[in-house]
Design a protein around this motif. Structure first.
Motif, PDB file in Angstrom:
ATOM      1  N   UNK B 171      33.021 -40.221  55.820  1.00  8.31           N
ATOM      2  CA  UNK B 171      31.481 -40.825  55.895  1.00  8.31           C
ATOM      3  C   UNK B 171      31.462 -41.049  57.545  1.00  8.31           C
ATOM      4  N   UNK B 172      30.411 -40.553  58.050  1.00  8.53           N
ATOM      5  CA  UNK B 172      29.888 -40.637  59.376  1.00  8.53           C
ATOM      6  C   UNK B 172      29.157 -41.995  59.612  1.00  8.53           C
ATOM      7  N   UNK B 173      29.221 -42.340  60.651  1.00  8.10           N
ATOM      8  CA  UNK B 173      28.196 -43.497  61.177  1.00  8.10           C
ATOM      9  C   UNK B 173      26.663 -42.652  61.232  1.00  8.10           C
ATOM     10  N   UNK B 174      25.731 -43.564  61.278  1.00  3.16           N
ATOM     11  CA  UNK B 174      24.325 -42.834  61.352  1.00  3.16           C
ATOM     12  C   UNK B 174      24.335 -42.725  62.676  1.00  3.16           C
ATOM     13  N   UNK B 175      23.730 -41.095  62.800  1.00  3.64           N
ATOM     14  CA  UNK B 175      23.279 -40.913  64.196  1.00  3.64           C
ATOM     15  C   UNK B 175      22.321 -39.640  63.894  1.00  3.64           C
ATOM     16  N   UNK B 176      21.759 -39.359  65.188  1.00  2.52           N
ATOM     17  CA  UNK B 176      20.542 -38.343  65.134  1.00  2.52           C
ATOM     18  C   UNK B 176      21.068 -36.919  65.066  1.00  2.52           C
TER      19      UNK B 176
END
Lengths: 123, 583
Positions: B171-176
């Motif tokens: 699960x990734x961190x929030x990113x753009x």
């Protein structure tokens, strides 16, 4: 028997003698005694028209002597002559039949006048 | 205009505050009444207020402790619920991807038409997915389904891709990302029929996650958000976003359990932080769930109540203070007045005692002197008799000398009589008294002084005044004191007027009037108070008129004074003709 006009009762001997002498000079023959009992005895034996009586006597108080004299000789005029009479003493004495109440030091003329009145009345 | 408030103040102002009768001080029970007063107020205030304040403080402490405990518990519970929701949100999607990858297999998924179909089904089933793609083990995107055409992109350098290589899922961190839209990537790893690995990747809308979280937000002062382990905000925070999207509160240390702690925000305001490190069963995440509540918000009800209690406390304290002050003042004043009366009586008694001793001494001296005085009198009289009656000697000069001896003895006799009279002042008994005689007697004491100072004494006591039944010594003392007083007040050449009249048939009035300096209005009501004197220090005791007043009262009489400054003073004594016997 010698006739006396007055009996002087006072424990102060020199005073009593001196008073007797002064009265004698004024024609009153006085007898002197220095305590209460003697005074009572003398009065019982002999008649005195007048008695000069001190209140403070060595053997008894003057009022006692006064009472005895008045019982024995009601006609005798008792003149109280004291050095330290209180109002109460005056009242007691007058009630007990004393003729008058005088304070020391004495005015001899007043005493003489009083005595003259007593004599006048008794005669 | 100023006088009436002053008079009002004077009437309520405690009397001990103005106490300046120093002569009474040795007789007071308490030396310093102001101090006694202060102590009384202090002790009463302390005993009344201290328990009240201590109880209130203990109560505050208890309430605040229980509120803290309650806040921590509630925050922890809210955090725990939110954690379950977030974990479930992620696990659900990871499980769906795993299922899809294993069920469909690499070949089916790489078919773009198929993949689009799968994406549509997943959207229908779970929602919150934006796109779906299959990535080969080299990191190259093989197939893509979704709104953006991202085919052929290389993800081999992306952290989530590398993590996915290591674990089975990530699960990734929030990113753009390439699209510049905040999102989270979830990916699962699977095996192709030829044994090589491939990754099925889906993009999740953060909006969905934010909505899930906000469902757990309670109260307007609460905030709920996700951060990564460096403090970078993963979902927006309402109150605690600092520089470059980092939270501005301290991050908690790692714990595998949900916890709540007390802390403070950037302004130092107390806050409660509930936190949980999010881990799914399929893949670990770097998310920390944070629930932050302002303590003030949670304590609002209590703070309002506390403010009420404080008001109540202050009002009670003020009322207590007023009541205690008034009561203490009243009581101390009462005690002071009683004590003052006692002190005055004691002073009076002491004075009387002194006078009585002097009287005894005087009587003793008078007795002892009277007998020798009588002897001197008779002896001197006899000597005079020898000259005048017997006429033994003749010396007019000597007779004159003897006369002066007799005169001197007479004077001494008067003195001893007066001394005895003074001594008998303390005996109480009534007897009939001729007022005229008595006044004349008293005036005779002052004859010499009057002649010397050229003072005219006028006496007008009619013969109609009957004998008065009263105490001789006391009445004499009264007249003597008033005549003395008048002699001290008048100047040379003035006059003294003594007048008597009947007041009905039961009472007699005696006026003693002088035309001396008079007494000012201020002093007029104080002249009968003991120790009040206008004479210079050491010249007068201030007792004369006070004793006179006491004596008149003892004879059941009354004494009043009228005076005008500069015109003179009149004392008026009213005495009953029959003074009842004293009890």
């Amino acid at each position: 028997m010698k006739h006396f006009d007055i009996l002087i009762v006072d424990d102060e001997r020199r005073y009593a003698d001196m008073l007797a002498r002064r009265l004698a000079l004024r024609g009153l023959i006085g007898k002197v005694c220095y305590d209460g009992q003697t005074a009572i005895d003398i009065v019982a034996q002999e008649h005195f028209p007048m008695v000069i009586l001190d209140l403070r006597l060595p053997d008894m108080y003057g009022t006692e002597v006064l009472a005895k004299i008045k019982t024995c000789r009601p006609e005798t005029a008792v003149i109280i002559l004291t050095g330290h009479g209180t109002e109460k003493d005056r009242e007691t004495c007058m009630a007990g039949g004393a003729h008058s109440f005088m304070n020391k030091p004495l005015n001899i003329d007043r005493l003489m006048a009083m005595m003259a009145r007593i004599k006048e009345r008794s005669s | 205009m100023m006088k009436s408030p002053n008079r009002f103040l004077g009437s309520i102002w405690p009397r001990f505050y103005l106490n300046n009768d120093e002569h009474l001080n040795p007789y007071y029970t308490f030396q310093d009444y102001r101090q006694t007063w202060g102590m009384a107020i202090f002790i009463l205030m302390t005993t009344a207020l201290l328990p009240l304040i201590v109880m209130t403080l203990i109560y505050y402490q208890l309430i605040e402790t229980s509120i803290d405990t309650e806040s921590l518990l509630r925050t922890e519970r809210a955090t725990s619920n939110a954690r379950r929701a977030v974990t479930f949100f992620l696990e659900e999607r990871l499980a769906a991807l795993t299922f899809t990858a294993n069920e469909m297999g690499y070949d089916q998924l790489t078919n773009p038409g198929h993949l689009t179909e799968v994406l549509r089904n997943l959207k229908l089933g779970f929602g919150g997915l934006t796109d779906l793609s299959v990535i080969a083990d080299s990191g190259t995107q093989v197939t893509y389904a979704g709104p953006f055409n991202l085919e052929g992109k290389d993800y081999s350098n992306q952290p989530w891709f590398m993590e996915c290589q290591q674990h089975d899922a990530c699960v990734s961190e929030t990113f753009s990302g390439y699209r510049d839209v905040p999102h989270i990537v979830v990916a699962v790893k699977s095996t192709r029929p030829d044994g090589r690995l491939f990754v099925l990747r889906a993009t999740l809308e953060t909006e969905r996650l934010i909505q899930t979280l906000s469902a757990y937000k309670t109260g307007e002062h609460a905030d709920i958000f996700l951060v990564n382990r460096n403090g970078l905000l993963q979902t927006p925070s309402q109150f605690y976003e600092g520089e470059s999207h980092h939270v501005d509160i301290t991050l908690p240390t790692y714990s595998n359990r949900t916890k709540a702690v007390m802390s403070a925000d950037r302004n130092g305001q107390p806050i409660v932080i509930g936190y949980a490190f999010i881990d799914t069963e399929i893949a670990p995440t770097s998310f920390i769930l944070m629930v932050v509540k302002q303590k003030a918000g949670m304590m609002k009800v209590w703070l309002n109540l506390r403010s009420d209690i404080n008001w109540f406390l202050v009002v009670s304290a003020v009322i207590l203070a007023i009541v205690i002050t008034l009561t203490s003042t009243f009581m101390v004043n009462k005690i002071f007045q009683a004590d003052r009366q006692k002190a005055e009586t004691m002073v009076m008694a002491e004075q009387n005692c002194q006078l009585a001793s002097i009287g005894q001494l005087a009587a003793g001296v008078a007795h002892e002197i009277n007998n020798p005085l009588a002897l001197i009198n008779e002896t001197a009289g006899y000597v005079k008799d020898l000259f005048l009656i017997k006429a033994q000697y003749e010396d007019t000069e000597l007779v004159e000398h003897i006369d002066s001896i007799i005169e001197a003895v007479d004077r001494c006799g008067t003195i001893t009589r007066q001394l005895l009279g003074f001594a008998r002042r303390f005996d109480v008994h009534t007897q009939p008294i001729d007022l005229k005689e008595m006044v004349a007697d008293v005036i005779s004491f002052h004859k010499k002084e009057a002649a010397y100072r050229n003072i005219t004494i006028h006496m007008d006591i009619p013969e109609t005044i009957p004998l008065i039944e009263t105490d001789r010594g006391k009445l004499q003392q009264i007249i003597l004191n008033l005549v003395n007083n008048a002699f001290q007040a008048i100047d040379d050449g003035c006059f003294l007027d003594i007048r008597a009249e009947m007041d009905g048939s039961e009472r007699v009035r005696l006026f003693i009037r002088d035309n001396g300096c008079g007494i000012s209005e201020d002093h007029l009501n104080k002249v009968f108070e003991p120790f009040f004197t206008t004479k210079k220090e050491g010249k007068g005791t201030g007792l004369g008129l006070s004793i006179t007043y006491g004596l008149v009262k003892k004879l059941h009489g009354n004494i009043t004074i009228q005076s005008k400054r500069g015109e003179g003073t009149t004392f008026e004594i009213t005495l009953p003709i029959q003074c009842q016997k004293e009890v």
